[in-house]
Design a protein around this motif. Structure first.
Motif, PDB file in Angstrom:
ATOM      1  N   PHE A   1       0.836  -1.200   0.000  1.00 46.80           N
ATOM      2  CA  PHE A   1       0.000   0.000   0.000  1.00 46.80           C
ATOM      3  C   PHE A   1       0.875   1.256   0.000  1.00 46.80           C
ATOM      4  O   PHE A   1       0.646   2.189  -0.773  1.00 46.80           O
ATOM      5  CB  PHE A   1      -0.909  -0.036   1.233  1.00 46.80           C
ATOM      6  CG  PHE A   1      -1.709   1.202   1.458  1.00 46.80           C
ATOM      7  CD1 PHE A   1      -2.720   1.559   0.580  1.00 46.80           C
ATOM      8  CD2 PHE A   1      -1.454   2.008   2.547  1.00 46.80           C
ATOM      9  CE1 PHE A   1      -3.465   2.698   0.797  1.00 46.80           C
ATOM     10  CE2 PHE A   1      -2.195   3.152   2.777  1.00 46.80           C
ATOM     11  CZ  PHE A   1      -3.200   3.496   1.890  1.00 46.80           C
ATOM     12  N   VAL A   2       1.899   1.255   0.859  1.00 45.95           N
ATOM     13  CA  VAL A   2       2.819   2.398   0.915  1.00 45.95           C
ATOM     14  C   VAL A   2       3.607   2.487  -0.388  1.00 45.95           C
ATOM     15  O   VAL A   2       3.850   3.576  -0.903  1.00 45.95           O
ATOM     16  CB  VAL A   2       3.766   2.265   2.123  1.00 45.95           C
ATOM     17  CG1 VAL A   2       4.720   3.443   2.189  1.00 45.95           C
ATOM     18  CG2 VAL A   2       2.985   2.161   3.412  1.00 45.95           C
ATOM     19  N   ALA A   3       3.973   1.309  -0.941  1.00 48.60           N
ATOM     20  CA  ALA A   3       4.658   1.289  -2.229  1.00 48.60           C
ATOM     21  C   ALA A   3       3.791   1.982  -3.283  1.00 48.60           C
ATOM     22  O   ALA A   3       4.293   2.721  -4.133  1.00 48.60           O
ATOM     23  CB  ALA A   3       4.964  -0.138  -2.637  1.00 48.60           C
ATOM     24  N   GLY A   4       2.470   1.754  -3.208  1.00 45.40           N
ATOM     25  CA  GLY A   4       1.538   2.411  -4.125  1.00 45.40           C
ATOM     26  C   GLY A   4       1.577   3.920  -3.968  1.00 45.40           C
ATOM     27  O   GLY A   4       1.547   4.659  -4.956  1.00 45.40           O
ATOM     28  N   ILE A   5       1.656   4.376  -2.713  1.00 44.98           N
ATOM     29  CA  ILE A   5       1.729   5.823  -2.465  1.00 44.98           C
ATOM     30  C   ILE A   5       3.001   6.396  -3.092  1.00 44.98           C
ATOM     31  O   ILE A   5       2.970   7.412  -3.786  1.00 44.98           O
ATOM     32  CB  ILE A   5       1.688   6.113  -0.947  1.00 44.98           C
ATOM     33  CG1 ILE A   5       0.347   5.664  -0.361  1.00 44.98           C
ATOM     34  CG2 ILE A   5       1.903   7.599  -0.688  1.00 44.98           C
ATOM     35  CD1 ILE A   5       0.233   5.865   1.136  1.00 44.98           C
ATOM     36  N   VAL A   6       4.133   5.679  -2.863  1.00 47.50           N
ATOM     37  CA  VAL A   6       5.412   6.139  -3.413  1.00 47.50           C
ATOM     38  C   VAL A   6       5.329   6.173  -4.942  1.00 47.50           C
ATOM     39  O   VAL A   6       5.782   7.122  -5.587  1.00 47.50           O
ATOM     40  CB  VAL A   6       6.569   5.228  -2.949  1.00 47.50           C
ATOM     41  CG1 VAL A   6       7.872   5.615  -3.623  1.00 47.50           C
ATOM     42  CG2 VAL A   6       6.721   5.294  -1.443  1.00 47.50           C
ATOM     43  N   GLU A   7       4.730   5.140  -5.503  1.00 47.59           N
ATOM     44  CA  GLU A   7       4.579   5.090  -6.957  1.00 47.59           C
ATOM     45  C   GLU A   7       3.748   6.273  -7.458  1.00 47.59           C
ATOM     46  O   GLU A   7       4.067   6.882  -8.479  1.00 47.59           O
ATOM     47  CB  GLU A   7       3.916   3.761  -7.352  1.00 47.59           C
ATOM     48  CG  GLU A   7       4.056   3.441  -8.822  1.00 47.59           C
ATOM     49  CD  GLU A   7       3.557   2.038  -9.157  1.00 47.59           C
ATOM     50  OE1 GLU A   7       3.915   1.093  -8.447  1.00 47.59           O
ATOM     51  OE2 GLU A   7       2.806   1.915 -10.131  1.00 47.59           O
ATOM     52  N   GLY A   8       2.708   6.598  -6.690  1.00 53.78           N
ATOM     53  CA  GLY A   8       1.873   7.748  -7.051  1.00 53.78           C
ATOM     54  C   GLY A   8       2.665   9.040  -7.040  1.00 53.78           C
ATOM     55  O   GLY A   8       2.533   9.866  -7.949  1.00 53.78           O
ATOM     56  N   VAL A   9       3.509   9.211  -6.018  1.00 54.73           N
ATOM     57  CA  VAL A   9       4.332  10.424  -5.943  1.00 54.73           C
ATOM     58  C   VAL A   9       5.279  10.479  -7.132  1.00 54.73           C
ATOM     59  O   VAL A   9       5.418  11.512  -7.786  1.00 54.73           O
ATOM     60  CB  VAL A   9       5.130  10.470  -4.611  1.00 54.73           C
ATOM     61  CG1 VAL A   9       6.115  11.622  -4.610  1.00 54.73           C
ATOM     62  CG2 VAL A   9       4.190  10.583  -3.430  1.00 54.73           C
ATOM     63  N   CYS A  10       5.920   9.352  -7.465  1.00 55.20           N
ATOM     64  CA  CYS A  10       6.847   9.317  -8.602  1.00 55.20           C
ATOM     65  C   CYS A  10       6.116   9.632  -9.907  1.00 55.20           C
ATOM     66  O   CYS A  10       6.569  10.446 -10.705  1.00 55.20           O
ATOM     67  CB  CYS A  10       7.504   7.941  -8.715  1.00 55.20           C
ATOM     68  SG  CYS A  10       8.601   7.566  -7.364  1.00 55.20           S
ATOM     69  N   ASP A  11       4.967   8.997 -10.086  1.00 50.04           N
ATOM     70  CA  ASP A  11       4.205   9.238 -11.321  1.00 50.04           C
ATOM     71  C   ASP A  11       3.763  10.695 -11.403  1.00 50.04           C
ATOM     72  O   ASP A  11       3.815  11.312 -12.465  1.00 50.04           O
ATOM     73  CB  ASP A  11       2.983   8.319 -11.381  1.00 50.04           C
ATOM     74  CG  ASP A  11       3.364   6.878 -11.691  1.00 50.04           C
ATOM     75  OD1 ASP A  11       4.552   6.644 -11.959  1.00 50.04           O
ATOM     76  OD2 ASP A  11       2.471   6.007 -11.664  1.00 50.04           O
ATOM     77  N   GLY A  12       3.330  11.236 -10.265  1.00 50.27           N
ATOM     78  CA  GLY A  12       2.865  12.621 -10.237  1.00 50.27           C
ATOM     79  C   GLY A  12       3.975  13.593 -10.587  1.00 50.27           C
ATOM     80  O   GLY A  12       3.741  14.633 -11.200  1.00 50.27           O
ATOM     81  N   ALA A  13       5.199  13.259 -10.190  1.00 52.64           N
ATOM     82  CA  ALA A  13       6.339  14.122 -10.478  1.00 52.64           C
ATOM     83  C   ALA A  13       6.920  13.838 -11.858  1.00 52.64           C
ATOM     84  O   ALA A  13       7.991  14.326 -12.196  1.00 52.64           O
ATOM     85  CB  ALA A  13       7.416  13.926  -9.415  1.00 52.64           C
ATOM     86  N   VAL A  14       6.226  13.035 -12.671  1.00 47.90           N
ATOM     87  CA  VAL A  14       6.661  12.605 -14.004  1.00 47.90           C
ATOM     88  C   VAL A  14       7.993  11.866 -13.953  1.00 47.90           C
ATOM     89  O   VAL A  14       8.905  12.135 -14.726  1.00 47.90           O
ATOM     90  CB  VAL A  14       6.700  13.769 -15.022  1.00 47.90           C
ATOM     91  CG1 VAL A  14       6.520  13.221 -16.429  1.00 47.90           C
ATOM     92  CG2 VAL A  14       5.624  14.771 -14.730  1.00 47.90           C
ATOM     93  N   PHE A  15       8.117  10.974 -13.008  1.00 46.96           N
ATOM     94  CA  PHE A  15       9.216  10.007 -12.971  1.00 46.96           C
ATOM     95  C   PHE A  15       8.577   8.632 -12.935  1.00 46.96           C
ATOM     96  O   PHE A  15       8.603   7.967 -11.904  1.00 46.96           O
ATOM     97  CB  PHE A  15      10.072  10.196 -11.706  1.00 46.96           C
ATOM     98  CG  PHE A  15      10.998  11.355 -11.760  1.00 46.96           C
ATOM     99  CD1 PHE A  15      10.521  12.645 -11.590  1.00 46.96           C
ATOM    100  CD2 PHE A  15      12.352  11.156 -11.963  1.00 46.96           C
ATOM    101  CE1 PHE A  15      11.389  13.722 -11.624  1.00 46.96           C
ATOM    102  CE2 PHE A  15      13.225  12.244 -12.004  1.00 46.96           C
ATOM    103  CZ  PHE A  15      12.746  13.520 -11.837  1.00 46.96           C
ATOM    104  N   PRO A  16       7.937   8.210 -14.033  1.00 46.73           N
ATOM    105  CA  PRO A  16       7.191   6.950 -13.972  1.00 46.73           C
ATOM    106  C   PRO A  16       8.060   5.804 -13.449  1.00 46.73           C
ATOM    107  O   PRO A  16       9.201   5.648 -13.877  1.00 46.73           O
ATOM    108  CB  PRO A  16       6.734   6.703 -15.403  1.00 46.73           C
ATOM    109  CG  PRO A  16       7.466   7.678 -16.239  1.00 46.73           C
ATOM    110  CD  PRO A  16       7.902   8.798 -15.370  1.00 46.73           C
ATOM    111  N   ALA A  17       7.510   5.061 -12.505  1.00 42.18           N
ATOM    112  CA  ALA A  17       8.290   3.995 -11.870  1.00 42.18           C
ATOM    113  C   ALA A  17       7.361   2.895 -11.399  1.00 42.18           C
ATOM    114  O   ALA A  17       6.155   3.083 -11.294  1.00 42.18           O
ATOM    115  CB  ALA A  17       9.069   4.558 -10.687  1.00 42.18           C
ATOM    116  N   LYS A  18       7.947   1.726 -11.148  1.00 42.95           N
ATOM    117  CA  LYS A  18       7.224   0.633 -10.499  1.00 42.95           C
ATOM    118  C   LYS A  18       7.818   0.484  -9.111  1.00 42.95           C
ATOM    119  O   LYS A  18       9.044   0.390  -8.962  1.00 42.95           O
ATOM    120  CB  LYS A  18       7.422  -0.679 -11.272  1.00 42.95           C
ATOM    121  CG  LYS A  18       6.631  -0.729 -12.574  1.00 42.95           C
ATOM    122  CD  LYS A  18       5.246  -1.307 -12.337  1.00 42.95           C
ATOM    123  CE  LYS A  18       4.294  -0.977 -13.488  1.00 42.95           C
ATOM    124  NZ  LYS A  18       3.875   0.446 -13.550  1.00 42.95           N
TER     125      LYS A  18
END
Lengths: 215, 163
Positions: free
Chosen positions: A159-176
């Motif tokens: 779940f926290v990994a999902g949050i981190v992924e959301g932050v990365c995606d939001g900052a345009v650093f797409p990541a898994k």
């Protein structure tokens, strides 16, 4: 006159407002540095979230995927919220991988869990220059969770990994981003719940990073 | 001078509200004799039955006074439910029973000289609510298999037994 009547009818029908008329939207965005929530109520809520995600899943990977998806929108929104709470000078979104990871380690973690993440590491392997690790010795979401033996692969910090992924995606650093348990199960282990959040950036991020480095 | 068996917590048993054994843990080796798992199940079931009967023996206390029986909001104050059997003592051990409001029973076997059992019981109940009830993988009324609960319980009891 007619509109007044309609609004009273609406109030009776469902949505209830507090008596002083102030909803959550009336609260200032720039507050709540010290506002804390009850860990017990969060634990019960999270427990239900895991149970909910567990319905109709085919396997552990599927379950982690669902937890990840639950966290993703939170991360997207959190990025904007935390940036707007920054002092105006540093209100830009992170532009490099290191800046982004520091932002996650310090700002995001402090906002969510009241402390920073424990460590930040870059993958030492030459084959995976796109992998970074955020390490949390004792993830707050797992504070009361014992994963049964037959599901030992699972880490609910997905779940926290999902949050981190959301932050990365939001900052345009797409990541898994995935969460992995690395703590030992033996008696006397210092951090039995130690979790590594593996951040794997998409190739285009590294490409851009290399271009910025040259310029 | 302290004897090795002085003030020791021997074992913990948790019984669900239907009388089934859901947790059974020996916390100090050599304190009590070993009995088979089947016997533990019988012990749990028998105690559950005896407890139910003793609870019926115990009359409900009459409301203290008219003034206190209604609270400030005007609602009736419900009298405490009869507690039933709470302590069982033999020459060598003492068994304390704590019943939660939801009907789960914690049985703690200790040395007869052990003090502060209420406190220990409350702490164990705290751990149960934290590490069992907040665990999404625990199913109500089923046997407790939570690593975290085991770990926290062991370290807490070790602290008491080594004091």
């Amino acid at each position: 006159m007619a509109s007044g009547k309609a609004s009273t009818a609406k109030e009776q029908a469902g949505l209830r407002y507090p008596s002083n008329g102030k909803t959550i939207y009336h609260r200032p965005l720039n507050r709540s540095k010290t506002a804390e929530l009850s860990q017990a109520s969060f634990a019960y809520l999270f427990s239900e979230m895991v149970s909910y995600a567990q319905r109709r899943v085919t396997g552990i990977q599927d379950l982690e995927k669902r937890l990840n998806l639950q966290g993703h929108p939170i991360g997207l929104k959190l990025l904007d919220l935390l940036l707007i709470r920054e002092p105006p000078r540093s209100q830009t979104r992170p532009l490099t991988i290191i800046a982004l990871l520091h932002f996650i380690k310090i700002n995001v973690w402090t906002h969510l869990f009241g402390r920073q993440a424990d460590r930040l590491e870059k993958s030492s392997s030459r084959d995976t220059p796109d992998e970074y690790m955020i390490i949390d010795n004792e993830p707050l979401v797992n504070a009361y969770i014992s994963v049964p033996r037959e599901m030992s692969q699972l880490n609910c910090a997905a779940f926290v990994a999902g949050i981190v992924e959301g932050v990365c995606d939001g900052a345009v650093f797409p990541a898994k981003v995935t969460a992995h348990t690395v703590g030992g199960k033996e008696e006397g282990e210092m951090w039995p719940g130690k979790t590594v959040f593996l951040v794997k950036f998409e190739p285009e991020v590294l490409e851009r990073e290399a271009l910025i480095g040259k310029g | 001078m302290r004897l090795p068996l002085f003030r020791t917590v021997f074992a913990l048993i948790i019984i669900n509200k239907a009388g089934g054994l859901i947790y059974n843990r020996t916390l100090h080796e050599g304190g009590l004799n070993k009995i088979s798992t089947n016997d533990y199940l019988v012990l749990a079931g028998t105690f559950h039955g005896v407890h139910a009967i003793t609870a019926r023996l115990n009359p409900i206390k009459p409301p203290r006074a008219q003034r206190t029986s209604t609270s400030s909001t005007g609602a009736m104050v419900r009298p405490d439910p009869p507690s039933g059997l709470e302590v069982l003592e033999s020459e060598n051990f003492r068994m304390q029973c704590f019943t939660t409001l939801t009907g789960i029973k914690f049985l703690l076997f200790t040395d007869t000289t052990q003090t502060n059992i209420d406190l220990i019981m409350k702490r164990i109940y705290d751990m149960y609510t934290d590490y069992v009830m907040k665990n999404p993988f625990y199913q109500l009324e089923m046997p407790v298999r939570c690593d975290m609960f085991d770990r926290k319980l062991s370290s807490y009891i070790r602290e008491i037994n080594n004091r």
